[in-house]
Design a protein around this motif. Sequence first.
Motif, PDB file in Angstrom:
ATOM      1  N   GLU A  41       0.959  -0.942  -0.422  1.00  0.00           N
ATOM      2  CA  GLU A  41      -0.300   0.426  -0.256  1.00  0.00           C
ATOM      3  C   GLU A  41       0.863   1.329   0.249  1.00  0.00           C
ATOM      4  N   PRO A  42       0.586   2.251  -0.794  1.00  0.00           N
ATOM      5  CA  PRO A  42       1.640   3.878  -0.973  1.00  0.00           C
ATOM      6  C   PRO A  42       1.299   4.348   0.598  1.00  0.00           C
ATOM      7  N   ASP A  43       2.103   4.499   0.931  1.00  0.00           N
ATOM      8  CA  ASP A  43       1.990   5.304   2.105  1.00  0.00           C
ATOM      9  C   ASP A  43       1.859   7.273   2.205  1.00  0.00           C
ATOM     10  N   ILE A  44       0.438   7.163   1.538  1.00  0.00           N
ATOM     11  CA  ILE A  44       0.224   8.196   1.714  1.00  0.00           C
ATOM     12  C   ILE A  44      -0.613   9.095   2.346  1.00  0.00           C
ATOM     13  N   HIS A  45      -0.739  10.743   2.959  1.00  0.00           N
ATOM     14  CA  HIS A  45      -1.124  11.740   3.736  1.00  0.00           C
ATOM     15  C   HIS A  45      -1.333  12.205   3.798  1.00  0.00           C
ATOM     16  N   MET A  46      -2.262  13.606   4.260  1.00  0.00           N
ATOM     17  CA  MET A  46      -2.800  14.789   3.839  1.00  0.00           C
ATOM     18  C   MET A  46      -1.556  15.416   4.908  1.00  0.00           C
ATOM     19  N   LEU A  47      -1.265  16.319   3.894  1.00  0.00           N
ATOM     20  CA  LEU A  47      -0.199  17.057   4.846  1.00  0.00           C
ATOM     21  C   LEU A  47      -0.406  17.833   5.742  1.00  0.00           C
ATOM     22  N   GLU A  48       0.243  18.222   6.906  1.00  0.00           N
ATOM     23  CA  GLU A  48      -0.352  18.984   8.761  1.00  0.00           C
ATOM     24  C   GLU A  48      -0.166  20.325   8.886  1.00  0.00           C
ATOM     25  N   THR A  49      -0.326  21.400   7.961  1.00  0.00           N
ATOM     26  CA  THR A  49       0.162  22.580   7.899  1.00  0.00           C
ATOM     27  C   THR A  49      -0.842  23.395   9.294  1.00  0.00           C
ATOM     28  N   VAL A  60      -9.442  14.134   1.131  1.00  0.00           N
ATOM     29  CA  VAL A  60      -9.533  12.697   1.991  1.00  0.00           C
ATOM     30  C   VAL A  60     -10.975  11.082   1.307  1.00  0.00           C
ATOM     31  N   ALA A  61     -11.246  11.919   0.714  1.00  0.00           N
ATOM     32  CA  ALA A  61     -12.432  11.297  -0.468  1.00  0.00           C
ATOM     33  C   ALA A  61     -11.186  10.638  -1.430  1.00  0.00           C
ATOM     34  N   ALA A  62     -10.305  11.153  -2.255  1.00  0.00           N
ATOM     35  CA  ALA A  62      -9.520  10.607  -3.043  1.00  0.00           C
ATOM     36  C   ALA A  62      -7.998   9.494  -2.218  1.00  0.00           C
ATOM     37  N   LEU A  63      -7.867  10.270  -0.859  1.00  0.00           N
ATOM     38  CA  LEU A  63      -7.012   8.929  -0.363  1.00  0.00           C
ATOM     39  C   LEU A  63      -7.996   8.212   0.164  1.00  0.00           C
ATOM     40  N   GLU A  64      -9.039   7.646   0.431  1.00  0.00           N
ATOM     41  CA  GLU A  64      -9.941   6.745   0.513  1.00  0.00           C
ATOM     42  C   GLU A  64      -9.731   5.655  -0.995  1.00  0.00           C
ATOM     43  N   ALA A  65     -10.027   6.557  -1.677  1.00  0.00           N
ATOM     44  CA  ALA A  65     -10.159   5.874  -3.155  1.00  0.00           C
ATOM     45  C   ALA A  65      -9.114   5.240  -3.398  1.00  0.00           C
ATOM     46  N   VAL A  66      -7.787   5.829  -3.285  1.00  0.00           N
ATOM     47  CA  VAL A  66      -6.456   5.504  -3.568  1.00  0.00           C
ATOM     48  C   VAL A  66      -6.558   3.709  -2.602  1.00  0.00           C
ATOM     49  N   LYS A  67      -6.903   3.674  -1.103  1.00  0.00           N
ATOM     50  CA  LYS A  67      -6.166   3.140  -0.146  1.00  0.00           C
ATOM     51  C   LYS A  67      -7.119   1.610  -0.885  1.00  0.00           C
ATOM     52  N   ALA A  68      -8.904   2.294  -1.649  1.00  0.00           N
ATOM     53  CA  ALA A  68      -9.392   0.687  -1.489  1.00  0.00           C
ATOM     54  C   ALA A  68      -9.572   0.512  -3.026  1.00  0.00           C
ATOM     55  N   ARG A  69      -8.308   0.736  -3.763  1.00  0.00           N
ATOM     56  CA  ARG A  69      -7.853   0.664  -5.144  1.00  0.00           C
ATOM     57  C   ARG A  69      -9.140   1.335  -5.859  1.00  0.00           C
ATOM     58  N   ASP A  70      -9.928   2.273  -5.813  1.00  0.00           N
ATOM     59  CA  ASP A  70     -10.654   2.106  -6.526  1.00  0.00           C
ATOM     60  C   ASP A  70     -11.255   3.527  -7.428  1.00  0.00           C
ATOM     61  N   LEU A  71     -10.750   2.943  -8.546  1.00  0.00           N
ATOM     62  CA  LEU A  71     -10.470   4.543  -9.878  1.00  0.00           C
ATOM     63  C   LEU A  71     -10.784   4.418 -10.921  1.00  0.00           C
ATOM     64  N   ARG A  96     -21.244  10.713  -0.462  1.00  0.00           N
ATOM     65  CA  ARG A  96     -21.321   9.636   0.398  1.00  0.00           C
ATOM     66  C   ARG A  96     -20.838   9.773   1.809  1.00  0.00           C
ATOM     67  N   MET A  97     -19.467  10.961   2.256  1.00  0.00           N
ATOM     68  CA  MET A  97     -19.147  10.776   3.117  1.00  0.00           C
ATOM     69  C   MET A  97     -19.383  11.720   3.885  1.00  0.00           C
ATOM     70  N   PHE A  98     -20.532  13.198   2.908  1.00  0.00           N
ATOM     71  CA  PHE A  98     -21.701  13.840   3.780  1.00  0.00           C
ATOM     72  C   PHE A  98     -22.921  12.861   5.168  1.00  0.00           C
ATOM     73  N   GLN A  99     -22.944  12.035   4.805  1.00  0.00           N
ATOM     74  CA  GLN A  99     -23.953  11.464   4.608  1.00  0.00           C
ATOM     75  C   GLN A  99     -23.796  10.617   6.687  1.00  0.00           C
ATOM     76  N   GLN A 100     -21.934  10.845   6.812  1.00  0.00           N
ATOM     77  CA  GLN A 100     -21.239  10.473   7.751  1.00  0.00           C
ATOM     78  C   GLN A 100     -21.731  11.249   8.995  1.00  0.00           C
ATOM     79  N   GLU A 108     -12.108  11.595  10.032  1.00  0.00           N
ATOM     80  CA  GLU A 108     -11.021  11.530   9.834  1.00  0.00           C
ATOM     81  C   GLU A 108     -10.768  12.386   9.157  1.00  0.00           C
ATOM     82  N   LEU A 109     -11.569  14.393   9.316  1.00  0.00           N
ATOM     83  CA  LEU A 109     -11.404  15.395   8.772  1.00  0.00           C
ATOM     84  C   LEU A 109     -10.349  15.953   9.858  1.00  0.00           C
ATOM     85  N   PRO A 110     -10.174  17.359   9.037  1.00  0.00           N
ATOM     86  CA  PRO A 110      -9.344  17.998  10.210  1.00  0.00           C
ATOM     87  C   PRO A 110     -10.954  18.685  10.956  1.00  0.00           C
ATOM     88  N   ALA A 111     -10.161  19.834  12.452  1.00  0.00           N
ATOM     89  CA  ALA A 111     -11.402  19.404  13.326  1.00  0.00           C
ATOM     90  C   ALA A 111     -12.110  20.918  12.495  1.00  0.00           C
TER      91      ALA A 111
END
Length: 813
Positions: free
Chosen positions: A213-221, A364-375, A557-561, A566-569
């Motif tokens: 699996e790729p080591d992929i994250h969102m940059l913390e600033t 965040v949606a793109a990160l989840e798609a990459v982890k799910a291998r959902d192209l 779909r994320m909006f329905q949570q 998983e999102l920044p505050a």
Amino acid sequence: MTDLPEALQGWFDRRGWSVHPHQRAMLERAGAPALLLIAPTGGGKTLAGFLPTLTELAAEGRPGLHTLYVSPLKALAADIRRNLLIPIEEAGLPIRVEDRTGDTSYAKKRRQRADPPHILLTTPESLALMTSYEDAARTFAGLQRVVVDEIHALAESKRGDQLMLALARLQALAPGLRRVGLSATVEDPGAVASLLARHPDPCEILTADPGPEPDIHMLETDQAPPWAGGGAAYAIPAVLEEVKRHKTTLIFHNTRAQAEIFFHNLWLANEEALPIGIHHGSLDRGQREKVEAAMVRGELRAIVCTGSLDLGIDWGDVDLVIQIGAPKNVKRLVQRIGRANHRYNAPSKALLVPANRFEVVECVAALEAVKARDLDGDPRGPGPRDVLCQHILIAAASGPFDADALYAEMASAGPYAGLTRASFDDCLNFCATGGYALRAYDQWQRLKQREDGLWQLRDPRSSVRIRQNVGTIQDTDTLKVKWRGRGGAPLGEIEEGFAVSLTKGDTFLIGGQIVRYEGLRELTVEVTRDPGKKPKIATFMGTKFATSTQLSHRILRMFQQERWPELPAHTAEWLTLQREVSRLPEPGRLLIETFPHDGRQQLVAYGFAGRNAQQTLGLLLTKRMEDLGLAPMGFVATDYATLVWGLDRVTDPAPLFDREALEAGLDGWLAGNAVMKRTFRASATIAMLIERQTGGQRKSGRQATMSSDILYDTLLKYDPDHLLMQITREEAMRGLVDFARIREMQDRIAGRIDHMALTRVTPLAAPLFLEPGRVPIRGAADERLLEEEVTRLLEESGLVQLGAKPRGWRVPF
């Protein structure tokens, strides 16, 4: 075939390498008519594609062209040649390898046709050109294999359609030809396999171990992203820290202008003077090659870049990829992150940097798609007919042809498997006569039918002009930029429209440098150095990506949570507040918000259809509002919403989205719109009705636009059903206006509209008021505002009673 020749096996042994399972599988299936290999970046897929070739040539040692390698990029072809020569030379194999692109000299190209190497590396355009010569049958007579690298990048464009027609021509010249496609990112292997195969033959699909699996994250600033914008300047300190911590970092951007801005700001913050370069398609080729060479030597710590470095070139010791701005497309993101740790079974390392608050959600949606291998990826539909017309003329340039045989050949190409004979005959008639409205003009009488039934060029000399205009890439018209002075070094290119807007003394960014516009000389923009001013930004051409359908659905779909851990505050609180004051968009429904703001009535439609479609939706909604007696004043669009403002409150938005009315509005709007003229110009150029090159001289953008506009207006008036007018409408619907996404949205919501009538701006709508690119609408609203202003002035002058309408007065303008 399962065993490598002794010399090649010895090369593997000396390096301590073993053949990977997918490479072995390619050897075992070397005789298959068509193969598609899907293997991760760094997994040796290119070598897998060539192993059967090297094995066969080592055993046979025969002269002539054995394998043709096709790449989307000239630089990739050159890079593959360098890499391929390593095993050939170290194993002592008597194999000639050469590349042939637009940069290859005329003398070398001519020699390659007469004496081709064993392996020829080329691009779709150069291949199409090679098939246009009379000696093509001799050049390709012994061809055994074609390897199409990064096939996903070609499958999504007209370059791929042109390539598949060229492969159909090669198959006719070399019936035993075997086809191989290579890619790391294919969302629908079956669709790409169908594209590659000779219809109706099947194509085998081989899938390699995808690796770790790729080591992929969102940059913390330290600083939160802004509400709008695409520059991500807030993240520059954090990006610089990551550059310091890694050997070589690729910093990807979605547009060339954004890359220039970011590079400029990054360099200003680069107090330690780290070696950082910039690379994109508008820069001079010499400058790009210097950056590439420095990357290979490991001399650069970071490279700010665009899609010019997306594909499979091995640029050395890259250990981090940073994507600035939401990737818009998961497949593109996977391709980009694969540039880091370009080794088999080594995880790629990447960081995403959202440019604004909404892009946090998309990242965040793109990160989840990459982890799910959902192209992601949308079906392309049938092959376009303008490319078909060009291919007919290319075939004619190579010699007389039989229409029945050419139709069968074209219908064997994957994109044209559904081609009807009537559609082919329409294209043939267009190539022969120019069509009904143009048949009286000699310049478009290009083909004639002989007594024996074969078709040929009416004037054999026109083959030169056909070859000068081969290709489907439609570059935005650009002008060269050079330093002022005799022999000034080239810097790159800027769009012609931007250059026209400049006056002497204006400054802009190119190649990370602020330059001062001095004037235009012989279609070249002359500049001098001027680092002291805040620059304008060149409107560099290049694709402006829209968020893919699949990624948009994932966001909905994320909006329905209930919550978003998983999102920044700051972003989670923003969405929570939206839910409290209004509601969040839902899958299968369309959220419409209406509220007053700044003295105007606002309507927001959260269609999540992508920027092009949302822009088109804005045009259609404002037209519908005018038809319904409302008074729209303008709109602005993003990937997820369209904001319309006007004078009247919309109480029932449902009639605005009536499907038949929207389609009728689109037809009326398209007919005389600049979008159609621009689309017509592109299709007419590909179909070779309009020539961009004549006698070796390239027409200016203004010349080409003038001639295409005249042709468009003539056909619209006298022959509105002309083949090119049909093609233009199809292309506009499919591309620039992206109406298919609007249809997809309407199918998805099926009339289910959630209308929230509110009293103030909502959190989700607020960023729309900061978006650039607001489109004003001229119409009834202007007249009403003018009448109200005249009435107010009359009231102030005492000529009429306060609040009364002036009787008998007419506005005198």
